[in-house]
Design a protein around this motif. Structure first.
Motif, PDB file in Angstrom:
ATOM      1  N   UNK A 165     -20.405  17.171 -83.462  1.00 52.22           N
ATOM      2  CA  UNK A 165     -21.379  17.886 -84.287  1.00 52.22           C
ATOM      3  C   UNK A 165     -22.638  18.264 -83.523  1.00 52.22           C
ATOM      4  N   UNK A 166     -22.934  17.559 -82.434  1.00 51.61           N
ATOM      5  CA  UNK A 166     -24.084  17.942 -81.620  1.00 51.61           C
ATOM      6  C   UNK A 166     -23.901  19.347 -81.045  1.00 51.61           C
ATOM      7  N   UNK A 167     -22.674  19.686 -80.684  1.00 51.36           N
ATOM      8  CA  UNK A 167     -22.420  21.005 -80.124  1.00 51.36           C
ATOM      9  C   UNK A 167     -22.703  22.124 -81.101  1.00 51.36           C
ATOM     10  N   UNK A 168     -22.561  21.822 -82.405  1.00 52.98           N
ATOM     11  CA  UNK A 168     -22.816  22.821 -83.443  1.00 52.98           C
ATOM     12  C   UNK A 168     -24.292  22.891 -83.793  1.00 52.98           C
ATOM     13  N   UNK A 169     -24.919  21.717 -83.961  1.00 56.30           N
ATOM     14  CA  UNK A 169     -26.267  21.708 -84.539  1.00 56.30           C
ATOM     15  C   UNK A 169     -27.402  21.461 -83.544  1.00 56.30           C
ATOM     16  N   UNK A 170     -27.149  20.779 -82.427  1.00 58.69           N
ATOM     17  CA  UNK A 170     -28.239  20.452 -81.506  1.00 58.69           C
ATOM     18  C   UNK A 170     -28.961  21.680 -80.942  1.00 58.69           C
ATOM     19  N   UNK A 171     -28.266  22.809 -80.681  1.00 59.28           N
ATOM     20  CA  UNK A 171     -28.994  23.967 -80.124  1.00 59.28           C
ATOM     21  C   UNK A 171     -29.864  24.704 -81.134  1.00 59.28           C
ATOM     22  N   UNK A 172     -29.816  24.333 -82.414  1.00 58.18           N
ATOM     23  CA  UNK A 172     -30.453  25.131 -83.470  1.00 58.18           C
ATOM     24  C   UNK A 172     -31.927  25.403 -83.207  1.00 58.18           C
ATOM     25  N   UNK A 173     -32.676  24.391 -82.729  1.00 60.05           N
ATOM     26  CA  UNK A 173     -34.120  24.547 -82.542  1.00 60.05           C
ATOM     27  C   UNK A 173     -34.529  24.784 -81.091  1.00 60.05           C
ATOM     28  N   UNK A 174     -33.537  24.974 -80.196  1.00 57.13           N
ATOM     29  CA  UNK A 174     -33.879  25.153 -78.774  1.00 57.13           C
ATOM     30  C   UNK A 174     -33.396  26.507 -78.246  1.00 57.13           C
ATOM     31  N   UNK A 175     -33.017  27.419 -79.152  1.00 59.78           N
ATOM     32  CA  UNK A 175     -32.517  28.714 -78.701  1.00 59.78           C
ATOM     33  C   UNK A 175     -33.597  29.506 -77.969  1.00 59.78           C
ATOM     34  N   UNK A 176     -34.864  29.322 -78.357  1.00 58.24           N
ATOM     35  CA  UNK A 176     -35.952  30.025 -77.658  1.00 58.24           C
ATOM     36  C   UNK A 176     -36.044  29.568 -76.208  1.00 58.24           C
ATOM     37  N   UNK A 177     -35.896  28.255 -75.985  1.00 54.30           N
ATOM     38  CA  UNK A 177     -35.907  27.727 -74.612  1.00 54.30           C
ATOM     39  C   UNK A 177     -34.741  28.287 -73.810  1.00 54.30           C
ATOM     40  N   UNK A 178     -33.569  28.350 -74.453  1.00 52.11           N
ATOM     41  CA  UNK A 178     -32.396  28.907 -73.788  1.00 52.11           C
ATOM     42  C   UNK A 178     -32.627  30.367 -73.408  1.00 52.11           C
ATOM     43  N   UNK A 179     -33.166  31.126 -74.345  1.00 55.21           N
ATOM     44  CA  UNK A 179     -33.378  32.554 -74.102  1.00 55.21           C
ATOM     45  C   UNK A 179     -34.342  32.772 -72.939  1.00 55.21           C
ATOM     46  N   UNK A 180     -35.426  31.986 -72.889  1.00 53.45           N
ATOM     47  CA  UNK A 180     -36.388  32.129 -71.783  1.00 53.45           C
ATOM     48  C   UNK A 180     -35.749  31.758 -70.456  1.00 53.45           C
ATOM     49  N   UNK A 181     -34.945  30.685 -70.461  1.00 54.61           N
ATOM     50  CA  UNK A 181     -34.308  30.245 -69.213  1.00 54.61           C
ATOM     51  C   UNK A 181     -33.292  31.271 -68.706  1.00 54.61           C
ATOM     52  N   UNK A 182     -32.607  31.930 -69.637  1.00 56.46           N
ATOM     53  CA  UNK A 182     -31.581  32.901 -69.259  1.00 56.46           C
ATOM     54  C   UNK A 182     -32.164  34.296 -69.035  1.00 56.46           C
ATOM     55  N   UNK A 183     -33.432  34.473 -69.429  1.00 57.85           N
ATOM     56  CA  UNK A 183     -34.027  35.786 -69.316  1.00 57.85           C
ATOM     57  C   UNK A 183     -33.385  36.801 -70.242  1.00 57.85           C
ATOM     58  N   UNK A 184     -33.022  36.350 -71.430  1.00 55.53           N
ATOM     59  CA  UNK A 184     -32.336  37.225 -72.376  1.00 55.53           C
ATOM     60  C   UNK A 184     -32.893  37.004 -73.773  1.00 55.53           C
ATOM     61  N   UNK A 185     -32.331  37.680 -74.756  1.00 53.77           N
ATOM     62  CA  UNK A 185     -32.775  37.539 -76.129  1.00 53.77           C
ATOM     63  C   UNK A 185     -32.175  36.320 -76.805  1.00 53.77           C
ATOM     64  N   UNK A 186     -32.728  35.991 -77.970  1.00 55.65           N
ATOM     65  CA  UNK A 186     -32.275  34.821 -78.716  1.00 55.65           C
ATOM     66  C   UNK A 186     -30.833  34.981 -79.196  1.00 55.65           C
ATOM     67  N   UNK A 187     -30.467  36.210 -79.576  1.00 52.83           N
ATOM     68  CA  UNK A 187     -29.113  36.443 -80.059  1.00 52.83           C
ATOM     69  C   UNK A 187     -28.093  36.208 -78.956  1.00 52.83           C
ATOM     70  N   UNK A 188     -28.414  36.639 -77.743  1.00 50.89           N
ATOM     71  CA  UNK A 188     -27.494  36.414 -76.623  1.00 50.89           C
ATOM     72  C   UNK A 188     -27.373  34.933 -76.316  1.00 50.89           C
ATOM     73  N   UNK A 189     -28.497  34.213 -76.401  1.00 49.78           N
ATOM     74  CA  UNK A 189     -28.456  32.769 -76.149  1.00 49.78           C
ATOM     75  C   UNK A 189     -27.602  32.059 -77.194  1.00 49.78           C
ATOM     76  N   UNK A 190     -27.616  32.580 -78.425  1.00 52.72           N
ATOM     77  CA  UNK A 190     -26.831  31.964 -79.501  1.00 52.72           C
ATOM     78  C   UNK A 190     -25.339  32.153 -79.305  1.00 52.72           C
ATOM     79  N   UNK A 191     -24.940  32.975 -78.337  1.00 52.39           N
ATOM     80  CA  UNK A 191     -23.514  33.175 -78.078  1.00 52.39           C
ATOM     81  C   UNK A 191     -22.833  31.868 -77.682  1.00 52.39           C
TER      82      UNK A 191
END
Length: 404
Positions: free
Chosen positions: A34-60
């Motif tokens: 369940x961590x794989x499903x829910x843990x990224x919920x509040x860190x997508x902004x961090x992911x997007x900044x690290x990847x240099x992309x938008x939030x929707x792409x990070x949510x992929x």
């Protein structure tokens, strides 16, 4: 308790293997999925900044994880039926470790997506193995509760881990399940299933069906008809090769399919309410995302812990009564969330949806395994969990659609 529940209980009672693995280890083996499903919920902004992309792409990555657990559950359940617990634990552990390494080292969205998918395939194998080893309503209740409780705490845990360490550490949380693998290996009985021949066509059709179903909420005009066509082809395949994959004894069993449909409906309702919750609380209470995440712990932890007791108690109640109660609770949750503007009632709707879905997962998994031949229990659990997990693709999409 009806005759099917008695048959299932008697069947599990004759198996010495499951009781050799203590219940806490089973919870640890299953819950981190369940961590794989829910843990990224509040860190997508961090992911997007690290990847240099938008939030929707990070949510992929989250979408890829959902696809991986939906596909990996029936496939690794088939391996479990043919090769036994130890083989599945070996393969699933290797997949979780490999996927986690890719996630930790990822610097681009394609690598992130690949890592999430591989990690999810392994997590699905560990979870379906825990369910197979549970063997009783009480232990199945603990497994279902562990999935629900971890899911409830996942967003906050992911945010705290990201703040303390990094977003890579948050994505690595499903790796915790590997800690329970040695205990599960020691307690597992030698495989008693006779290895069956591999069905490449049936497996390929199922893989394409899962992929099309996951994409349906996002590309309905293309993926919807493709899902229907692939489903028909798979039905024909079970007639042509009844002993293939999925086996006809499972895929054409009406009571099994009813359990799957009810579990899917309960989970869709729960995920729709869960993903609508932050917007509802912001609209009616003015709370921001962080505060909502903390407040949501209460109803979802209540649902998770409560489900463990309800699954254990369900064996003393006729199945039709249990199914009717689950259906009523599952339907009431989104209806209440849709019509009320009172925060306590919103939280009550969330707790009701969580309780219905988590209890339904445990109760209906026992039902699904109990209405098929004993030799096909593993495949039944895998296909049942596939139906439950497909809700991850549909519930959030429904919540987004209704909010427009």
């Amino acid at each position: 308790m009806d005759h099917l529940q008695r048959d299932a209980a008697a069947r599990h009672g004759r198996q010495p293997g499951p009781e050799r693995v203590s219940t806490p280890w089973l919870a640890l083996l299953a819950g981190p999925l369940s961590y794989g499903i829910s843990a990224p919920a509040l860190v997508l902004d961090d992911l997007a900044r690290a990847m240099g992309t938008g939030k929707e792409a990070a949510a992929a990555g989250v979408t890829a994880f959902g696809w991986g657990i939906a596909l990996g559950t029936p496939l690794l359940a088939a391996l479990l039926a043919r090769r036994g617990v130890r083989a599945v634990l070996t393969v699933a552990t290797a997949l979780v470790v490999a996927g986690t390494v890719l996630l930790v080292l990822s610097s681009s969205v394609p690598v992130l997506v690949a890592g999430a998918a591989v990690q999810a395939l392994g997590s699905a194998g560990l979870t379906v193995t825990a369910m197979k080893l549970a063997g009783s309503a009480r232990r199945m209740g603990v497994v279902a509760a562990s999935l629900a409780v971890v899911g409830a705490t996942g967003p906050l845990t992911g945010a705290l881990v990201t703040d303390s360490f990094s977003w890579q550490a948050a994505l690595a949380l499903p790796l915790l399940a590997v800690v329970a693998v040695p205990a599960a290996r020691r307690g597992a009985s030698p495989p008693d299933a006779v290895p069956a021949s591999f069905d490449p066509l049936g497996t390929a059709l199922l893989a394409m069906l899962v992929t099309a179903a996951v994409l349906t909420p996002h590309r309905p005009l293309v993926a919807g008809p493709a899902t229907g066509a692939l489903l028909l082809l798979l039905v024909v395949r079970t007639k042509v090769r009844p002993d293939g994959f999925p086996p006809a004894a499972v895929a054409r069993n009406g009571r099994f399919l009813t359990a799957c449909a009810l579990a899917f409906g309960l989970a869709v309702a729960n995920f729709a309410v869960l993903y609508a919750a932050p917007d509802l609380l912001r609209e009616h209470a003015g709370w921001d995302g962080t505060l909502s995440g903390v407040v949501l712990l209460a109803p979802y932890l209540l649902g998770g812990f409560g489900s463990g007791f309800l699954v254990a108690a369900s064996v003393r109640v006729p199945h039709r009564v249990v199914a009717a109660a689950l259906l009523a609770a599952g339907a009431a949750a989104p209806l209440l969330a849709a019509v009320t503007t009172v925060v306590p009632l919103l939280l009550a709707a969330m707790a009701l949806g969580s309780l219905a879905a988590a209890t339904g997962q445990g109760v209906l998994a026992l039902r699904a395994a109990g209405v098929v031949p004993a030799s096909h229990e593993a495949e039944a659990l895998g296909l049942f969990n596939l139906a439950y997990l497909l809700s991850v693709a549909f519930g959030p999409a429904i919540a987004v659609t209704l909010s427009l």
